[in-house]
Design an enzyme around this catalytic site. Structure first.
Site, short mmCIF file in Angstrom:
data_model
loop_
_atom_site.label_atom_id
_atom_site.label_comp_id
_atom_site.label_asym_id
_atom_site.label_seq_id
_atom_site.Cartn_x
_atom_site.Cartn_y
_atom_site.Cartn_z
N HIS A 112 -4.11 -8.26 -3.49
CA HIS A 112 -3.88 -7.11 -2.04
C HIS A 112 -3.91 -7.55 -0.54
CE1 HIS A 112 -4.19 -3.02 -1.05
NE2 HIS A 112 -5.33 -3.29 -0.12
N ASP A 162 0.69 -1.23 -0.04
CA ASP A 162 -0.16 0.19 0.11
C ASP A 162 0.93 1.45 -0.33
OD1 ASP A 162 -0.91 -2.31 0.48
OD2 ASP A 162 -3.33 -1.56 1.91
N ASP A 219 -24.13 16.17 -10.66
CA ASP A 219 -23.23 17.45 -11.25
C ASP A 219 -22.23 18.09 -10.42
OD1 ASP A 219 -24.41 18.43 -9.58
OD2 ASP A 219 -25.70 19.78 -10.89
N ARG A 249 -12.94 -5.64 9.38
CA ARG A 249 -13.80 -4.67 8.23
C ARG A 249 -15.19 -5.37 7.68
NH1 ARG A 249 -8.74 -3.58 6.88
NH2 ARG A 249 -6.53 -4.32 7.20
N SER A 299 -32.75 23.75 -1.95
CA SER A 299 -32.09 22.87 -2.74
C SER A 299 -30.72 22.99 -0.82
CB SER A 299 -30.59 23.45 -3.28
OG SER A 299 -31.95 22.84 -5.16
N ASP A 323 -4.11 -0.46 -3.53
CA ASP A 323 -4.25 0.64 -2.83
C ASP A 323 -2.86 1.95 -2.80
OD1 ASP A 323 -6.18 -0.52 -1.52
OD2 ASP A 323 -5.67 -0.80 0.20
N ASN A 362 -30.59 28.87 2.66
CA ASN A 362 -31.76 30.27 2.19
C ASN A 362 -33.02 30.44 1.26
OD1 ASN A 362 -30.81 29.01 0.00
ND2 ASN A 362 -29.76 29.37 -0.79
N ASN A 367 -8.73 -2.60 -2.96
CA ASN A 367 -9.62 -2.54 -2.06
C ASN A 367 -10.16 -1.09 -2.14
OD1 ASN A 367 -7.96 -2.12 0.60
ND2 ASN A 367 -10.33 -2.04 1.22
N HIS A 368 -9.10 -0.61 -2.57
CA HIS A 368 -9.02 1.09 -2.06
C HIS A 368 -9.39 2.15 -3.95
CE1 HIS A 368 -8.99 2.85 2.03
NE2 HIS A 368 -8.70 1.69 2.04
N ASP A 390 -5.91 7.49 -1.69
CA ASP A 390 -7.01 7.17 -0.45
C ASP A 390 -5.81 8.01 0.53
OD1 ASP A 390 -9.53 7.93 -1.63
OD2 ASP A 390 -9.69 5.22 -1.14
N ARG A 391 -6.64 7.88 1.91
CA ARG A 391 -5.97 8.86 2.95
C ARG A 391 -4.85 10.30 2.35
NH1 ARG A 391 -7.84 5.53 6.36
NH2 ARG A 391 -9.03 3.66 6.31
N HIS A 424 -1.00 4.35 -0.52
CA HIS A 424 -2.15 5.30 -0.23
C HIS A 424 -1.92 6.69 -0.33
CE1 HIS A 424 -5.29 2.25 1.08
NE2 HIS A 424 -4.04 2.12 2.27
N HIS A 445 -2.53 -4.97 2.61
CA HIS A 445 -3.79 -4.52 3.27
C HIS A 445 -3.82 -4.37 4.50
CE1 HIS A 445 -8.25 -4.48 3.41
NE2 HIS A 445 -8.30 -5.52 3.72
#
Length: 697
Positions: free
Chosen positions: A325, A212, A616, A411, A660, A241, A656, A273-274, A244-245, A214, A438
């Site tokens: 992984h 990993d 969007d 997990r 939305s 991986d 406001n 898994n990421h 992320d992070r 990351h 992992h």
């Protein structure tokens, strides 16, 4: 000329010191023996010197014993902090995996939901569509002359990799056009690759396996510096991986993809898994892309979703070593995994659809309305459930010392597999070793199951600066693996171990207290059930039982109680002191504390759901969409919130009154206030303003 050389040459200015007289016993005079030098001290002085030496030695041993104990205590505190970090990380992943059951619930109840809001489900299903039109994405994106970042040309060469390295080291951002082109080129090559890449080593060429990363660019640069850049004579496997992070996931991904395109037979990328667009929504990569690419971020995210699905799921070295992984399970079928259509696995959080026959036609029609690839049967048909589970096990499983195969409850996905399962699967497919990633390990790697399973983790400082080393493996034909460790550090380089451990400990307990306060209502109820005398106190064992039963973090609560609660002289715990220095900031005064805790506890899950609805990526959804999604979510998770509370919440969120809701900003308004930190910050501000005399804190 030095004094020593002058003395050796007989300089009268540096006369020789008189030698001590030699004493020869009468019986030995005239014999060729070494003379005994007459000592200038008495026997009493000799005894004093011996006593002094013994005292010095004793003091040294005492100091050594104290230091070893001191260091052992620091290491124990460090291990407790790492245990807290890891338990909370796994609990978050468990929560993330539970979203898959929510999506299943949503799709199983598709017909009922469609009657109320068909567009809502269309948006969930639209997230699975494929992207194919390259011109649509690239032709209208121009690179202005003012752009000063790295410029690359396709097909890529080693020179382009050098441009990327230099640009990223200067903290430059690669232009969106180059990013999208890189993703298209990478996908085109990945589509030609099998599910498992088979490679061979030799005595003259090593292969390096990295775990990993990351999003930690510094770790990748250190690996390249120590081990060399990928080349025709320097092969790499990056075992998932990548993102992320960390703060530089895009830069790490672009460097890996660029090296893969230049050396497709020497750089091998496994899916982790990421590498999952739903995981990216929770763990930071989606936000990083939208911050760095405000105009074209949505297009990049759509392309990434497609590229992830084409990444191979494993590598086999010399037909002896399996590299995946996560791990394996008792039902792992490598023959099936070689044949599976991996590109159908868009996300582990979107399980195979199992709908009633009455709903099948409706669901297919909905999917065709949002899919651009309905003409291709293989793309429109989802994975079978057992195929999906096979991939989950490969990406999410962890080894344990206990025999057997049982669910990975920490997990929430994959399984725990013991030494017997490792032996069974390796023997079945004539393999000798499993290399996986992992899991963060303090030393960067770990060997278990009698040397048959190796965990490699390449992201140093994963939880906190100084928390762990990174490592990589070098493999050579017929040789055992060699491990290389490193640690990238800036701020803690000169700090002693005590300060590094203190920093880790403070942040670990901060995260733990936030987890505790998010379950205050449930914990209070559990405490009161145990408090039969209504005294406000419990035994330490009762308190620890309540904490574990509600939070489920598998932590040593008795030991951690020293930092979490107050005790009386008899050792009984004042259980309400569990919440004494912390509370959740409530931006909605009219809403009950129960719903505030619920919103805080599920804020990341809700953010993912709302980001999917927000097609969007404007950060806005309608009041009706929020209300309908919340009702679905609360009914599935059994959250006891009445309609009045939801309406009050929606009215407050629509600041406001335009219909939305800016849900991202609203969820950020729910944060935990640590009283001690607030007091310390306010004190420092007052001191800076001169309102407090120095030393009055």
């Amino acid at each position: 000329m030095t004094h020593q050389s002058q003395r050796l040459r007989g300089n009268p200015a540096f006369p020789r010191k008189p030698r001590p007289s030699a004493v020869f016993p009468p019986s030995h005079r005239g014999k060729n023996i070494v003379p005994l030098v007459a000592l200038a001290w008495s026997p009493r002085q000799t005894l004093c010197t011996c006593d002094h030496s013994k005292a010095v030695l004793k003091a040294t041993l005492i100091i050594q014993k104290w230091y070893r104990g001191y260091k052992a205590r620091l290491r124990a505190r460090q291990q407790y902090a790492l245990t807290i970090f890891q338990s909370i990380e796994y609990a978050d992943e468990q929560s993330q995996m539970q979203l898959s059951s929510f999506f299943s619930y949503m799709l199983e109840n598709y017909a009922d939901i469609c009657k109320e809001d068909s567009e809502l489900v269309h948006r969930f299903l639209a997230s699975q569509q494929c992207v194919k039109d390259r011109q649509k994405y690239v032709e209208f994106i121009s690179v202005p002359d003012s752009y000063s970042g790295p410029r690359i040309q396709f097909p890529l060469s080693a020179v382009d990799i050098e441009y990327l390295l230099k640009g990223f080291m200067r903290q430059e951002i690669l232009h969106a056009r180059f990013v999208i082109e890189m993703l298209f080129e990478t996908k085109k090559v990945l589509q030609q690759m099998p599910n498992f890449t088979h490679i061979e080593t030799s005595l003259f060429e090593d292969i390096t396996i990295c775990g990993d990363l990351h999003g930690n660019l510094n770790d990748l640069l250190v690996i390249f510096y120590k081990n060399g850049l990928p080349s025709e004579s320097n092969s790499y496997i990056f075992n998932g991986d990548f993102v992320d992070r960390g703060q530089n996931s895009m830069e790490v991904l672009m460097l890996l993809f660029a090296n893969f395109l230049v050396y497709p037979n020497k750089v091998h990328l496994n899916r982790g898994n990421h590498e999952d667009f739903m995981m990216n929504m929770r763990y930071g990569f989606t936000k990083e892309i939208l911050n760095k690419y405000k105009v074209y971020g949505r297009r990049i995210l759509e392309m990434l979703e497609d590229v992830y699905a084409w990444l191979p799921i494993g590598t086999i070295i010399d037909n002896e070593i399996l590299v995946v992984h996560g791990g394996i399970s008792e039902s792992t079928d490598l023959d099936l995994l070689h044949r599976i259509e991996r590109h159908k696995m868009k996300s582990v959080l979107i399980p195979p659809l199992e709908v009633n026959k009455d709903h099948t036609t409706e669901l297919d029609e909905s999917k065709s309305s949002v899919s651009t690839t309905t003409s291709e049967k293989s793309t429109s048909e989802p994975l079978l459930k057992y195929e999906w589970e096979q991939v989950i096990d490969i990406l999410w499983s962890d080894p344990k010392s206990k025999n057997g195969c049982y669910p990975n409850t920490c997990r929430g996905g994959g399984c725990y597999f013991g030494p017997d399962i490792t032996t069974k699967i390796l023997s079945k497919y004539q393999l000798k070793m499993l290399i996986r990633s992992h899991e963060c390990k303090p030393e960067g790697y770990e060997i278990c199951h009698d040397g048959k399973v190796v965990t490699i983790f390449s992201a140093s400082n994963y939880y906190e600066e100084g928390s762990n080393r990174g490592a990589y493996i070098q493999m050579c034909s017929g040789m055992p693996p060699r491990f290389f460790q490193y640690q990238t550090t800036w701020t803690t380089l000169l700090k002693p171990l005590r300060q590094r451990v203190n920093t880790m400990e403070i942040n670990a307990f901060r995260m733990l207290k936030e987890r505790i306060i998010s379950r205050k209502t449930d914990l209070t109820h559990a405490f009161q059930l145990q408090d039969h005398r209504k005294s406000g106190k419990l035994s330490l064992g009762q308190w620890a039982f309540c904490m574990e039963s509600v939070l489920g973090l598998n932590l040593p609560w008795r030991t951690l109680s020293l930092r979490l609660v107050n005790k009386d002289k008899d050792g009984n715990v004042d259980y309400m002191s569990s919440f004494q220095d912390i509370h959740i900031k409530n931006p909605v005064k009219e809403v009950q504390s129960t719903i505030i805790e619920t919103l805080y506890r599920y804020r990341y899950d809700l953010e993912i759901l709302f980001n999917i609805i927000d097609s969007d990526h404007s950060g806005l959804i309608s009041r009706e969409e929020f209300r309908d999604t919340w009702k679905l979510f609360s009914s599935h998770y059994d959250v006891p919130v009445d309609d009045y509370q939801v309406d009050e919440l929606v009215n407050t969120m629509d600041l406001n009154k335009d219909g939305s809701i800016d849900f991202n900003e609203f969820l950020k308004a729910f944060y935990v206030v640590h009283k001690y930190e607030t007091l310390k910050r306010d004190t420092h501000l007052a001191k800076d303003k001169g309102e407090l005399p120095s030393g009055s804190v």
